[in-house]
Design a protein around this motif. Structure first.
Motif, short mmCIF file in Angstrom:
data_model
loop_
_atom_site.label_atom_id
_atom_site.label_comp_id
_atom_site.label_asym_id
_atom_site.label_seq_id
_atom_site.Cartn_x
_atom_site.Cartn_y
_atom_site.Cartn_z
N SER A 1 24.81 3.13 -6.09
CA SER A 1 24.44 3.91 -4.90
C SER A 1 24.00 5.32 -5.28
O SER A 1 23.07 5.87 -4.68
N MET A 2 24.64 5.91 -6.30
CA MET A 2 24.23 7.25 -6.75
C MET A 2 22.82 7.22 -7.36
O MET A 2 22.04 8.15 -7.15
N MET A 3 22.50 6.18 -8.10
CA MET A 3 21.16 6.09 -8.69
C MET A 3 20.10 5.87 -7.61
O MET A 3 18.99 6.37 -7.70
N ARG A 4 20.46 5.13 -6.56
CA ARG A 4 19.53 4.95 -5.45
C ARG A 4 19.33 6.27 -4.69
O ARG A 4 18.22 6.60 -4.29
N LEU A 5 20.40 7.02 -4.50
CA LEU A 5 20.28 8.34 -3.86
C LEU A 5 19.47 9.30 -4.73
O LEU A 5 18.73 10.13 -4.23
N ARG A 6 19.63 9.17 -6.06
CA ARG A 6 18.85 10.02 -6.97
C ARG A 6 17.36 9.74 -6.81
O ARG A 6 16.55 10.68 -6.72
N VAL A 7 16.99 8.47 -6.74
CA VAL A 7 15.57 8.12 -6.57
C VAL A 7 15.06 8.64 -5.22
O VAL A 7 13.96 9.18 -5.12
N GLY A 8 15.89 8.53 -4.18
CA GLY A 8 15.50 9.05 -2.87
C GLY A 8 15.31 10.56 -2.87
O GLY A 8 14.36 11.08 -2.28
N SER A 9 16.22 11.25 -3.54
CA SER A 9 16.08 12.72 -3.57
C SER A 9 14.89 13.14 -4.45
O SER A 9 14.24 14.14 -4.15
N GLN A 10 14.59 12.37 -5.49
CA GLN A 10 13.39 12.67 -6.28
C GLN A 10 12.14 12.48 -5.43
O GLN A 10 11.22 13.30 -5.48
N PHE A 11 12.10 11.41 -4.65
CA PHE A 11 10.97 11.17 -3.77
C PHE A 11 10.83 12.28 -2.73
O PHE A 11 9.73 12.78 -2.48
N ALA A 12 11.94 12.68 -2.14
CA ALA A 12 11.90 13.75 -1.14
C ALA A 12 11.43 15.06 -1.76
O ALA A 12 10.62 15.79 -1.16
N THR A 13 11.91 15.37 -2.97
CA THR A 13 11.49 16.60 -3.65
C THR A 13 10.00 16.55 -3.96
O THR A 13 9.29 17.55 -3.78
N LEU A 14 9.51 15.41 -4.38
CA LEU A 14 8.08 15.27 -4.66
C LEU A 14 7.25 15.44 -3.39
O LEU A 14 6.21 16.11 -3.41
N MET A 15 7.70 14.86 -2.29
CA MET A 15 6.97 15.01 -1.02
C MET A 15 6.99 16.47 -0.54
O MET A 15 6.00 16.96 0.00
N ILE A 16 8.10 17.15 -0.73
CA ILE A 16 8.17 18.57 -0.36
C ILE A 16 7.21 19.38 -1.22
O ILE A 16 6.51 20.27 -0.72
N PHE A 17 7.16 19.06 -2.51
CA PHE A 17 6.25 19.75 -3.41
C PHE A 17 4.80 19.54 -2.99
O PHE A 17 4.01 20.50 -2.93
N ILE A 18 4.44 18.31 -2.66
CA ILE A 18 3.08 18.02 -2.20
C ILE A 18 2.81 18.72 -0.87
O ILE A 18 1.71 19.23 -0.63
N GLY A 19 3.81 18.77 0.00
CA GLY A 19 3.66 19.48 1.27
C GLY A 19 3.40 20.96 1.09
O GLY A 19 2.53 21.54 1.75
N TYR A 20 4.14 21.59 0.18
CA TYR A 20 3.89 23.01 -0.10
C TYR A 20 2.49 23.21 -0.66
O TYR A 20 1.80 24.17 -0.31
N ALA A 21 2.05 22.33 -1.56
CA ALA A 21 0.71 22.46 -2.14
C ALA A 21 -0.35 22.30 -1.06
O ALA A 21 -1.36 23.01 -1.05
N GLY A 22 -0.13 21.36 -0.13
CA GLY A 22 -1.10 21.17 0.95
C GLY A 22 -1.15 22.34 1.91
O GLY A 22 -2.22 22.74 2.35
N ILE A 23 0.00 22.91 2.22
CA ILE A 23 0.03 24.06 3.12
C ILE A 23 -0.65 25.27 2.48
O ILE A 23 -1.39 25.99 3.14
N ASN A 24 -0.43 25.46 1.20
CA ASN A 24 -1.04 26.60 0.51
C ASN A 24 -2.54 26.42 0.35
O ASN A 24 -3.28 27.39 0.28
N ALA A 25 -3.03 25.18 0.29
CA ALA A 25 -4.45 24.93 0.12
C ALA A 25 -5.20 24.96 1.45
O ALA A 25 -6.40 25.18 1.48
N PHE A 26 -4.51 24.74 2.56
CA PHE A 26 -5.15 24.66 3.87
C PHE A 26 -5.27 26.04 4.48
O PHE A 26 -4.28 26.76 4.60
#
Length: 147
Positions: free
Chosen positions: A96-121
Motif C-alpha cells: 500500500s505504501m508503494m502504491r501511495l508513493r506512485v500516486g504521490s509521484q503522479f500528483a507531483t508530476l501533474m502539479i509540476f506540469i500545471g505550474y509550467a503551463g500556468i507560467n507559459a500561458f
C-alpha cells in the motif's frame, strides 16, 4: 563596374583588384578618418549581477512553486515507509505504501506540469501591445459616461 567597353561590338573585362587572392580587397577602417576613430570613447563594461547562491535559489523556487517540494517530501515519506514495512516483513503495508508513493509521484508530476503551463500561458494578444488600462482609460469603453 569593372568592365570597360572599347567598341560597341567587343568588350574587355578588367579586374581592378590589387589583391593577389583574386577576391576583392577589404580594409576594415578605410572609410573612417583616423581622427574620428580615435575620438570615440570605448563602450563601458557591463555591470554583471552577482550569482545566485543555492539557498537563495531554493527559497525563490519554494516561494514560486510551493506544492512541488511538498509533493517531493510526500513521495519520500511513502518510499521510506514502504521500505521500512518491507524490512519488517509486512507485505500488505509495504504494497500500500508503494502504491501511495506512485500516486504521490503522479500528483507531483501533474502539479509540476500545471505550474509550467500556468507560467507559459499569457493573455497577451500581441507582445508589446498597450493595454487600455495602461493608456488611462481604466478599462472603460468610450460609450460609458460617468455622471
Amino acid at each position: 563596374m569593372g568592365a570597360t567597353h572599347s567598341t560597341p561590338f567587343t568588350s574587355t573585362a578588367s579586374c581592378e583588384s590589387s589583391n593577389d587572392g583574386g577576391g576583392p580587397s577589404y580594409e576594415p577602417d578605410s572609410n573612417i578618418p583616423s581622427a574620428a576613430a580615435s575620438s570615440v570613447p570605448p563602450a563601458p563594461m557591463p555591470v554583471l549581477a552577482r550569482p545566485e547562491t543555492f539557498e537563495e535559489k531554493l527559497y525563490r523556487k519554494f516561494k514560486a512553486e510551493p506544492l512541488i517540494p511538498i509533493g517531493c517530501l510526500t513521495t519520500a515519506y511513502f518510499l521510506g515507509s514502504g521500505i521500512k514495512s518491507f524490512y519488517n516483513r509486512d507485505p500488505v503495508k509495504s504494497q500500500s505504501m508503494m502504491r501511495l508513493r506512485v500516486g504521490s509521484q503522479f500528483a507531483t508530476l501533474m502539479i509540476f506540469i500545471g505550474y509550467a503551463g500556468i507560467n507559459a500561458f499569457t493573455l497577451d494578444f500581441a507582445p508589446g501591445m498597450a493595454v487600455p488600462s495602461d493608456q488611462g482609460y481604466g478599462g472603460k469603453s468610450g460609450d460609458d459616461k460617468e455622471e
